[in-house]
Design a protein around this motif. Structure first.
Motif, PDB file in Angstrom:
ATOM      1  N   UNK A   1      -0.324  11.313  -7.446  1.00 13.29           N
ATOM      2  CA  UNK A   1       0.227  10.046  -6.966  1.00 13.29           C
ATOM      3  C   UNK A   1       1.445  10.298  -6.079  1.00 13.29           C
ATOM      4  N   UNK A   2       1.609   9.427  -5.100  1.00 12.45           N
ATOM      5  CA  UNK A   2       2.766   9.520  -4.205  1.00 12.45           C
ATOM      6  C   UNK A   2       3.241   8.103  -3.897  1.00 12.45           C
ATOM      7  N   UNK A   3       4.536   7.909  -3.970  1.00 10.95           N
ATOM      8  CA  UNK A   3       5.138   6.632  -3.602  1.00 10.95           C
ATOM      9  C   UNK A   3       5.696   6.761  -2.194  1.00 10.95           C
ATOM     10  N   UNK A   4       5.068   6.098  -1.253  1.00 11.82           N
ATOM     11  CA  UNK A   4       5.503   6.149   0.147  1.00 11.82           C
ATOM     12  C   UNK A   4       6.490   5.002   0.374  1.00 11.82           C
ATOM     13  N   UNK A   5       7.765   5.283   0.051  1.00 13.72           N
ATOM     14  CA  UNK A   5       8.781   4.236   0.135  1.00 13.72           C
ATOM     15  C   UNK A   5       8.954   3.695   1.544  1.00 13.72           C
ATOM     16  N   UNK A   6       8.645   4.476   2.554  1.00 14.88           N
ATOM     17  CA  UNK A   6       8.751   3.973   3.921  1.00 14.88           C
ATOM     18  C   UNK A   6       7.862   2.748   4.109  1.00 14.88           C
ATOM     19  N   UNK A   7       6.721   2.708   3.435  1.00 15.62           N
ATOM     20  CA  UNK A   7       5.818   1.548   3.544  1.00 15.62           C
ATOM     21  C   UNK A   7       6.395   0.323   2.843  1.00 15.62           C
ATOM     22  N   UNK A   8       6.979   0.513   1.669  1.00 13.62           N
ATOM     23  CA  UNK A   8       7.535  -0.640   0.955  1.00 13.62           C
ATOM     24  C   UNK A   8       8.792  -1.152   1.661  1.00 13.62           C
ATOM     25  N   UNK A   9       9.464  -0.273   2.404  1.00 14.63           N
ATOM     26  CA  UNK A   9      10.701  -0.659   3.096  1.00 14.63           C
ATOM     27  C   UNK A   9      10.476  -1.081   4.541  1.00 14.63           C
ATOM     28  N   UNK A  10       9.242  -1.017   5.036  1.00 13.73           N
ATOM     29  CA  UNK A  10       9.008  -1.352   6.445  1.00 13.73           C
ATOM     30  C   UNK A  10       9.194  -2.840   6.719  1.00 13.73           C
TER      31      UNK A  10
ATOM     32  N   UNK B   1       0.837  -1.213   0.000  1.00 16.69           N
ATOM     33  CA  UNK B   1       0.000   0.000   0.000  1.00 16.69           C
ATOM     34  C   UNK B   1       0.871   1.261   0.000  1.00 16.69           C
ATOM     35  N   UNK B   2       1.937   1.205  -0.787  1.00  9.13           N
ATOM     36  CA  UNK B   2       2.882   2.318  -0.859  1.00  9.13           C
ATOM     37  C   UNK B   2       2.636   3.235  -2.052  1.00  9.13           C
ATOM     38  N   UNK B   3       1.735   2.854  -2.951  1.00  9.08           N
ATOM     39  CA  UNK B   3       1.367   3.701  -4.084  1.00  9.08           C
ATOM     40  C   UNK B   3       0.051   4.382  -3.721  1.00  9.08           C
ATOM     41  N   UNK B   4       0.138   5.677  -3.383  1.00 11.01           N
ATOM     42  CA  UNK B   4      -1.015   6.429  -2.879  1.00 11.01           C
ATOM     43  C   UNK B   4      -1.604   7.326  -3.969  1.00 11.01           C
ATOM     44  N   UNK B   5      -2.909   7.536  -3.898  1.00  4.73           N
ATOM     45  CA  UNK B   5      -3.593   8.450  -4.816  1.00  4.73           C
ATOM     46  C   UNK B   5      -4.301   9.528  -4.016  1.00  4.73           C
ATOM     47  N   UNK B   6      -4.296  10.758  -4.530  1.00  3.35           N
ATOM     48  CA  UNK B   6      -4.909  11.899  -3.861  1.00  3.35           C
ATOM     49  C   UNK B   6      -4.348  13.186  -4.448  1.00  3.35           C
ATOM     50  N   UNK B   7      -4.058  14.175  -3.606  1.00  2.08           N
ATOM     51  CA  UNK B   7      -3.406  15.427  -4.008  1.00  2.08           C
ATOM     52  C   UNK B   7      -2.233  15.626  -3.070  1.00  2.08           C
ATOM     53  N   UNK B   8      -1.039  15.498  -3.611  1.00  5.18           N
ATOM     54  CA  UNK B   8       0.170  15.541  -2.805  1.00  5.18           C
ATOM     55  C   UNK B   8       1.059  16.700  -3.230  1.00  5.18           C
ATOM     56  N   UNK B   9       1.605  17.399  -2.226  1.00 12.37           N
ATOM     57  CA  UNK B   9       2.664  18.362  -2.498  1.00 12.37           C
ATOM     58  C   UNK B   9       3.959  17.634  -2.180  1.00 12.37           C
TER      59      UNK B   9
ATOM     60  N   UNK C   1      26.195   6.615   0.847  1.00 12.80           N
ATOM     61  CA  UNK C   1      25.676   7.775   1.570  1.00 12.80           C
ATOM     62  C   UNK C   1      24.261   8.045   1.067  1.00 12.80           C
ATOM     63  N   UNK C   2      23.360   8.298   2.002  1.00 17.45           N
ATOM     64  CA  UNK C   2      21.968   8.597   1.665  1.00 17.45           C
ATOM     65  C   UNK C   2      21.528   9.879   2.344  1.00 17.45           C
ATOM     66  N   UNK C   3      20.613  10.615   1.708  1.00 18.29           N
ATOM     67  CA  UNK C   3      20.010  11.757   2.381  1.00 18.29           C
ATOM     68  C   UNK C   3      18.938  11.282   3.365  1.00 18.29           C
ATOM     69  N   UNK C   4      18.944  11.848   4.553  1.00 21.54           N
ATOM     70  CA  UNK C   4      17.900  11.541   5.532  1.00 21.54           C
ATOM     71  C   UNK C   4      16.670  12.367   5.140  1.00 21.54           C
ATOM     72  N   UNK C   5      15.580  11.854   5.302  1.00 20.59           N
ATOM     73  CA  UNK C   5      15.152  10.646   5.946  1.00 20.59           C
ATOM     74  C   UNK C   5      14.938   9.527   4.938  1.00 20.59           C
ATOM     75  N   UNK C   6      14.378   9.858   3.786  1.00 19.28           N
ATOM     76  CA  UNK C   6      13.901   8.839   2.863  1.00 19.28           C
ATOM     77  C   UNK C   6      14.906   7.808   2.416  1.00 19.28           C
ATOM     78  N   UNK C   7      16.161   8.186   2.290  1.00 24.58           N
ATOM     79  CA  UNK C   7      17.156   7.256   1.768  1.00 24.58           C
ATOM     80  C   UNK C   7      17.827   6.382   2.798  1.00 24.58           C
ATOM     81  N   UNK C   8      17.556   6.601   4.083  1.00 24.81           N
ATOM     82  CA  UNK C   8      18.315   5.912   5.129  1.00 24.81           C
ATOM     83  C   UNK C   8      18.142   4.398   5.077  1.00 24.81           C
ATOM     84  N   UNK C   9      16.916   3.910   5.004  1.00 28.12           N
ATOM     85  CA  UNK C   9      16.696   2.455   5.047  1.00 28.12           C
ATOM     86  C   UNK C   9      17.259   1.783   3.804  1.00 28.12           C
TER      87      UNK C   9
END
Length: 193
Positions: A31-40, A14-22, A68-76
């Motif tokens: 559309x928004x890809x919530x990578x934290x969900x796919x990586x949990x 459930x990491x591919x979200x639909x709605x209105x995202x900034x 090296x990753x940028x925090x937060x999204x790239x850490x996991x």
């Protein structure tokens, strides 16, 4: 992994979200890809990381000394890619708005670095992270991301390897279509636009 297999992992978690995202870039999308969900799920994260490492050409893969990753999204995903490559994985963060190394993380002069992100859209965060790495003496030889939202258009100044290229339309604040503007805005990114 094929692109369809990767997207199936996003759908299953459930990491591919639909709605209105900034987005973190300030652009708007339906559309928004919530990578934290796919990586949990640790096993899913490890599988995706190994697939990402296999996208890297051998000549690049064998040179990498640190991830090296940028925090937060790239850490996991950065941590899991470091594990797959058997090198240390660290991250940069923005305590005052600009990426920097903290927590005792550092770079050796000339250290060969793979920059790892979850999603690349405009490349702004990636370029800012590369600047921080270079300022500490590291040398970014390539970048990797789970998803390239630019569909191959983004230029980071280094080769970029991804599992999926997606071109969901994005809009500047003054370009948002009326049907999207009618929906409440969600700001799920880790950076304030």
């Amino acid at each position: 992994m094929t692109e369809d297999e990767v997207l199936a992992e996003f759908r299953a978690s459930h990491a591919l979200l639909e709605g209105h995202f900034q987005l973190s870039s300030g652009r708007h999308s339906a559309y928004y890809l919530q990578c934290a969900r796919v990586l949990m799920n640790a096993e899913r994260a490890a599988t995706l990381a190994r697939a990402l490492v296999h996208k890297l050409p051998r000549d690049i893969r064998t040179q990498i000394e640190k991830v090296v990753s940028p925090a937060m999204g790239g850490v996991i995903i950065g941590h899991e890619v470091g594990r797959a490559l058997e090198v240390d994985a660290v991250f940069v963060e923005r305590p005052t708005g600009t990426f920097e190394f903290r927590r005792g993380f550092d770079m050796k002069p000339g250290e060969k670095v793979l920059l790892v992100e979850d999603v690349v859209t405009t490349g702004l965060s990636s370029r800012e992270a590369i600047k921080a790495i270079n300022a500490e003496g590291g040398e970014v030889i390539a970048a990797a991301a789970l998803v390239d939202r630019s569909a191959g258009e983004v230029d980071l100044g280094v080769p970029l390897f991804t599992l999926v290229e997606i071109n969901f339309p994005t809009y500047g604040p003054d370009e948002v279509p009326p049907e999207l503007a009618a929906k409440p805005i969600e700001k799920p990114g880790s950076r304030k636009a």
